[in-house]
Design an enzyme around this catalytic site. Structure first.
Site, PDB file in Angstrom:
ATOM      1  N   LEU A 167       0.819  -1.211   0.000  1.00  0.00           N
ATOM      2  CA  LEU A 167       0.000   0.000   0.000  1.00  0.00           C
ATOM      3  C   LEU A 167       0.853   1.261   0.000  1.00  0.00           C
ATOM      4  O   LEU A 167       1.877   1.350   0.676  1.00  0.00           O
ATOM      5  CB  LEU A 167      -0.938  -0.017   1.215  1.00  0.00           C
ATOM      6  N   HIS A 172      -3.319   4.219  -2.653  1.00  0.00           N
ATOM      7  CA  HIS A 172      -4.307   3.349  -2.009  1.00  0.00           C
ATOM      8  C   HIS A 172      -4.994   4.073  -0.842  1.00  0.00           C
ATOM      9  O   HIS A 172      -6.194   3.931  -0.633  1.00  0.00           O
ATOM     10  CB  HIS A 172      -3.629   2.089  -1.462  1.00  0.00           C
ATOM     11  N   SER A 210       2.925   0.513  -6.642  1.00  0.00           N
ATOM     12  CA  SER A 210       3.683  -0.503  -5.910  1.00  0.00           C
ATOM     13  C   SER A 210       4.911  -0.924  -6.707  1.00  0.00           C
ATOM     14  O   SER A 210       5.886  -1.399  -6.141  1.00  0.00           O
ATOM     15  CB  SER A 210       2.800  -1.723  -5.651  1.00  0.00           C
TER      16      SER A 210
HETATM   17  P1  AMP Z   1      -3.190  -2.151  -7.183  1.00  0.00           P
HETATM   18  O1  AMP Z   1      -2.859  -2.503  -5.766  1.00  0.00           O
HETATM   19  O2  AMP Z   1      -2.035  -1.654  -7.976  1.00  0.00           O
HETATM   20  O3  AMP Z   1      -3.967  -3.243  -7.880  1.00  0.00           O
HETATM   21  O4  AMP Z   1      -4.175  -0.923  -7.103  1.00  0.00           O
HETATM   22  C1  AMP Z   1      -5.342  -0.979  -6.326  1.00  0.00           C
HETATM   23  C2  AMP Z   1      -6.186   0.231  -6.597  1.00  0.00           C
HETATM   24  O5  AMP Z   1      -5.437   1.410  -6.296  1.00  0.00           O
HETATM   25  C3  AMP Z   1      -6.610   0.352  -8.075  1.00  0.00           C
HETATM   26  O6  AMP Z   1      -7.949   0.822  -8.143  1.00  0.00           O
HETATM   27  C4  AMP Z   1      -5.646   1.385  -8.606  1.00  0.00           C
HETATM   28  O7  AMP Z   1      -6.160   2.104  -9.705  1.00  0.00           O
HETATM   29  C5  AMP Z   1      -5.478   2.286  -7.395  1.00  0.00           C
HETATM   30  N1  AMP Z   1      -4.234   3.058  -7.487  1.00  0.00           N
HETATM   31  C6  AMP Z   1      -2.986   2.561  -7.736  1.00  0.00           C
HETATM   32  N2  AMP Z   1      -2.088   3.573  -7.785  1.00  0.00           N
HETATM   33  C7  AMP Z   1      -2.787   4.714  -7.569  1.00  0.00           C
HETATM   34  C8  AMP Z   1      -2.435   6.097  -7.502  1.00  0.00           C
HETATM   35  N3  AMP Z   1      -1.177   6.518  -7.682  1.00  0.00           N
HETATM   36  N4  AMP Z   1      -3.403   6.997  -7.254  1.00  0.00           N
HETATM   37  C9  AMP Z   1      -4.694   6.594  -7.080  1.00  0.00           C
HETATM   38  N5  AMP Z   1      -5.092   5.309  -7.134  1.00  0.00           N
HETATM   39  C10 AMP Z   1      -4.156   4.385  -7.367  1.00  0.00           C
END
Ligand code: AMP
Length: 276
Positions: free
Chosen positions: A30, A34, A186
């Site tokens: 995270l 997130h 991440s």
């Molecule tokens: P992930 O853990 O990469 O699958 O991302 C989980 C959620 O967080 C998804 O809805 C992503 O679009 C969102 N997310 C990832 N990076 C960002 C960011 N920099 N800003 C806003 N939301 C994000």
């Protein structure tokens, strides 16, 4: 804060709750992006509602030989970040819990996923749609928050909800960035110091095109040229598309979306920007 790893236990929890429930699906590791989703989820749930954050590194959405094995899994840090952020329930299933060895049903979107990420990563959105459908079925949220950083994913999830009649409100969240404009991800931790420095070129290239009006050919050339200023950058795609249909467009107009995927070493980064 409660932590649940089993589907049966999650169902029991959900069945015993009358609260408005907002889901934030993640793969963990995270970061501020997130946490922004959690903040928005709290606004959508209200103080009497509850926030469920799922952490599941979904093997179905990784390519064979991709970074599934080495994807970061800092379980303790993630759990304390959730606690600090006011998450009520962390749902953290194992792969075996989520997928039977002989699974044979998938959820597939067949239009919006033909371009960009879907084209570069065959099977990726099939994995995403399948896991999100399962999370909706298990956790029965009233709403779910997804980041605009994964713009195509957000569009496809809206389609999933519409076409399969899920009673879930989908909320989009703006992209959180580091000081130099790099979108929080991440995967940024895979970058070495030089790659990390040069990766700022993505946001520079996108924001340089923000007020551009002209042909797709011109804007794409300009973005490619700016990204090319970073010697370690290797472009996967630069696309100008309609933000609703994700169809390529010939010139910048209302509702245009500029989207990029660029490798730095082995690390593939994506970003996008609406052009108005
Ligand atoms: P992930 O853990 O990469 O699958 O991302 C989980 C959620 O967080 C998804 O809805 C992503 O679009 C969102 N997310 C990832 N990076 C960002 C960011 N920099 N800003 C806003 N939301 C994000």
């Amino acid at each position: 804060m409660k932590i649940i790893t089993g589907i049966a236990e999650a169902r029991q929890y959900v069945g015993g709750s009358t609260k408005r429930r907002v889901l934030v699906p993640t793969m963990g590791a995270l970061h501020r992006g997130h946490l922004e989703l959690v903040r928005i989820a709290r606004g959508a749930a209200g103080n009497d509602g509850e926030i469920v954050l799922s952490i599941f590194v979904n093997p179905l959405q990784f390519a064979p030989g991709g970074d599934f094995e080495k994807y970061p899994r800092p379980t303790n840090a993630d759990e304390s970040a959730c606690r600090d952020a006011g998450v009520d329930l962390v749902f953290r299933p194992t792969v075996a819990e989520m997928y039977a060895a002989d699974r044979s049903i998938f959820v597939e979107e067949i239009a919006l996923s033909r371009v960009m990420e879907g084209k570069s990563r065959p099977g990726h959105f099939r994995g995403v749609c399948t896991v999100v459908a399962k999370l909706f079925n298990i956790l029965a949220p009233h709403a779910a928050v997804f980041g605009e950083k994964d713009f195509q994913q957000l569009a496809i999830i809206r389609r999933l909800v519409r076409d399969l009649s899920y009673p879930v409100e989908i909320i989009g969240a703006p992209t959180m960035r580091e000081d130099d404009g790099l979108a929080c991800s991440s995967r940024n931790q895979y970058l070495n110091a030089e790659e990390r420095k040069q990766a700022a070129v993505l946001h520079k290239a996108l924001s340089g095109a923000r007020d551009f009006t002209g042909s797709a050919r011109e804007v794409l050339a300009r973005v490619r040229q700016t990204i090319g200023e970073a010697p370690l950058a290797r472009i996967d795609y630069v696309e100008l598309v309609d933000a609703d249909t994700l169809e390529p467009i010939q010139s910048v107009r209302r509702n245009s979306l500029l989207a990029v995927a660029v490798f730095f070493g082995h690390t593939r980064l994506i970003d996008n920007m609406r052009l108005r």
